[in-house]
Motif scaffolding. Structure first.
Motif, PDB file in Angstrom:
ATOM      1  N   ALA A 150     -51.801  38.764 -52.828  1.00  0.00           N
ATOM      2  CA  ALA A 150     -52.468  39.081 -54.090  1.00  0.00           C
ATOM      3  C   ALA A 150     -51.570  39.927 -54.985  1.00  0.00           C
ATOM      4  N   ALA A 151     -50.822  40.862 -54.392  1.00  0.00           N
ATOM      5  CA  ALA A 151     -49.902  41.683 -55.182  1.00  0.00           C
ATOM      6  C   ALA A 151     -48.794  40.840 -55.797  1.00  0.00           C
ATOM      7  N   VAL A 152     -48.268  39.878 -55.036  1.00  0.00           N
ATOM      8  CA  VAL A 152     -47.224  38.997 -55.565  1.00  0.00           C
ATOM      9  C   VAL A 152     -47.772  38.124 -56.702  1.00  0.00           C
ATOM     10  N   LEU A 153     -48.997  37.630 -56.540  1.00  0.00           N
ATOM     11  CA  LEU A 153     -49.603  36.818 -57.598  1.00  0.00           C
ATOM     12  C   LEU A 153     -49.807  37.633 -58.872  1.00  0.00           C
ATOM     13  N   LEU A 154     -50.231  38.875 -58.726  1.00  0.00           N
ATOM     14  CA  LEU A 154     -50.390  39.735 -59.898  1.00  0.00           C
ATOM     15  C   LEU A 154     -49.042  40.006 -60.566  1.00  0.00           C
ATOM     16  N   LEU A 155     -48.001  40.199 -59.760  1.00  0.00           N
ATOM     17  CA  LEU A 155     -46.661  40.409 -60.319  1.00  0.00           C
ATOM     18  C   LEU A 155     -46.191  39.186 -61.090  1.00  0.00           C
ATOM     19  N   VAL A 156     -46.433  38.002 -60.534  1.00  0.00           N
ATOM     20  CA  VAL A 156     -46.060  36.768 -61.222  1.00  0.00           C
ATOM     21  C   VAL A 156     -46.835  36.630 -62.531  1.00  0.00           C
ATOM     22  N   ALA A 160     -45.199  36.416 -66.215  1.00  0.00           N
ATOM     23  CA  ALA A 160     -45.506  35.270 -67.072  1.00  0.00           C
ATOM     24  C   ALA A 160     -46.078  35.723 -68.413  1.00  0.00           C
ATOM     25  N   ALA A 161     -46.927  36.747 -68.396  1.00  0.00           N
ATOM     26  CA  ALA A 161     -47.480  37.253 -69.654  1.00  0.00           C
ATOM     27  C   ALA A 161     -46.390  37.841 -70.543  1.00  0.00           C
ATOM     28  N   ILE A 162     -45.451  38.561 -69.944  1.00  0.00           N
ATOM     29  CA  ILE A 162     -44.339  39.125 -70.730  1.00  0.00           C
ATOM     30  C   ILE A 162     -43.458  38.011 -71.280  1.00  0.00           C
ATOM     31  N   ALA A 163     -43.189  36.993 -70.461  1.00  0.00           N
ATOM     32  CA  ALA A 163     -42.332  35.890 -70.915  1.00  0.00           C
ATOM     33  C   ALA A 163     -42.990  35.086 -72.032  1.00  0.00           C
ATOM     34  N   LEU A 164     -44.315  34.942 -71.992  1.00  0.00           N
ATOM     35  CA  LEU A 164     -45.003  34.177 -73.023  1.00  0.00           C
ATOM     36  C   LEU A 164     -45.080  34.932 -74.345  1.00  0.00           C
ATOM     37  N   THR A 165     -45.204  36.242 -74.272  1.00  0.00           N
ATOM     38  CA  THR A 165     -45.340  37.039 -75.493  1.00  0.00           C
ATOM     39  C   THR A 165     -44.010  37.508 -76.057  1.00  0.00           C
ATOM     40  N   LEU A 166     -42.909  37.334 -75.317  1.00  0.00           N
ATOM     41  CA  LEU A 166     -41.604  37.789 -75.792  1.00  0.00           C
ATOM     42  C   LEU A 166     -41.015  36.743 -76.724  1.00  0.00           C
ATOM     43  N   ARG A 167     -40.919  37.083 -77.964  1.00  0.00           N
ATOM     44  CA  ARG A 167     -40.363  36.173 -78.967  1.00  0.00           C
ATOM     45  C   ARG A 167     -39.248  36.886 -79.712  1.00  0.00           C
ATOM     46  N   GLY A 168     -38.129  36.218 -79.840  1.00  0.00           N
ATOM     47  CA  GLY A 168     -37.014  36.795 -80.564  1.00  0.00           C
ATOM     48  C   GLY A 168     -37.174  36.627 -82.069  1.00  0.00           C
ATOM     49  N   ARG A 169     -37.086  37.713 -82.803  1.00  0.00           N
ATOM     50  CA  ARG A 169     -37.212  37.674 -84.248  1.00  0.00           C
ATOM     51  C   ARG A 169     -35.826  37.628 -84.901  1.00  0.00           C
ATOM     52  N   LYS A 170     -35.702  36.809 -85.920  1.00  0.00           N
ATOM     53  CA  LYS A 170     -34.410  36.674 -86.580  1.00  0.00           C
ATOM     54  C   LYS A 170     -34.101  37.865 -87.477  1.00  0.00           C
TER      55      LYS A 170
END
Length: 212
Positions: A150-156, A160-170
């Motif tokens: 369960a801890a590993v699933l929460l870490l994943v 995933a939430a950080i990767a989805l919300t991370l957007r590079g601005r020009k």
């Protein structure tokens, strides 16, 4: 019917009603508030079942931290919930079938635990330890592997939430420390020889008229 049974049914009815209102409320803020009410009634039921640790954890962690943070995020974003709810009733039958399947699955797993007549009596020395200590001993001895999974699933999920919300601005400006370390003396200052530009002084208009 005693007062304990009445309180149990009261908290259960409020819990079910608030759970339904979480998914049917048109406002996202109201859905978050109804979810807080559902968590509070669930903690009251756990308190009546003498699961004090789980009840306090639900109040402190979910109501006191997660839901308040979620409510603040919803209020700050102020997005249009009508666009999100388009096609809601179209997916209700499929969602109902999935929910019924999950409820049946949970009932098959949890119903054997409600057979009080088959439950073994707890030794007196074990009962003196308290719910919190017994829960910790049980989790970290018999259920350590599921806890780690369960801890590993929460870490994943967090990654995933950080990767989805991370957007590079020009238009954003940032510094690259690696380029700053590798810079040379010639890159810091460059001397350029430029030919001088001498501007001629302007002649007053009165002198020009006198000369004419």
């Amino acid at each position: 019917m005693n007062i304990t049974t009445l309180l149990f049914y009261f908290f259960s009815v409020v819990l079910l009603g608030s759970s339904v209102l979480v998914i049917t409320a048109r406002s996202t803020v109201y859905s978050a508030l109804f979810l807080i009410l559902a968590f509070f009634n669930a903690s009251c039921i756990w308190m009546m079942l003498k699961a004090e640790f789980l009840a306090i954890t639900l109040v402190l962690v979910y109501i006191g931290a997660v839901m308040v943070l979620f409510l603040f995020v919803v209020m700050m974003l102020d997005f249009d919930s009508d666009t999100v709810r388009k096609g809601f009733w179209k997916h209700v039958p499929a969602a109902g079938l999935i929910g019924a399947f999950i409820a049946l699955e949970m009932a098959l797993i949890l119903m054997p635990g409600f057979r009080v007549s088959e439950a073994q009596a707890m030794p007196a020395e074990v009962a003196k330890l308290g719910n919190a200590k017994l829960l910790g001993i049980n989790i970290y001895t018999h259920y350590l592997a599921p806890l780690q999974i369960a801890a590993v699933l929460l870490l994943v999920a967090i990654i995933a939430a950080i990767a989805l919300t991370l957007r590079g601005r020009k238009d954003s400006r940032h510094q690259d420390p690696s380029e700053q370390v590798r810079v040379k003396k010639g890159d810091r200052l460059r001397i350029i020889k430029v030919a001088p530009t001498v501007e001629q002084p302007a002649v007053p208009a009165e002198k020009n008229e006198g000369a004419a």
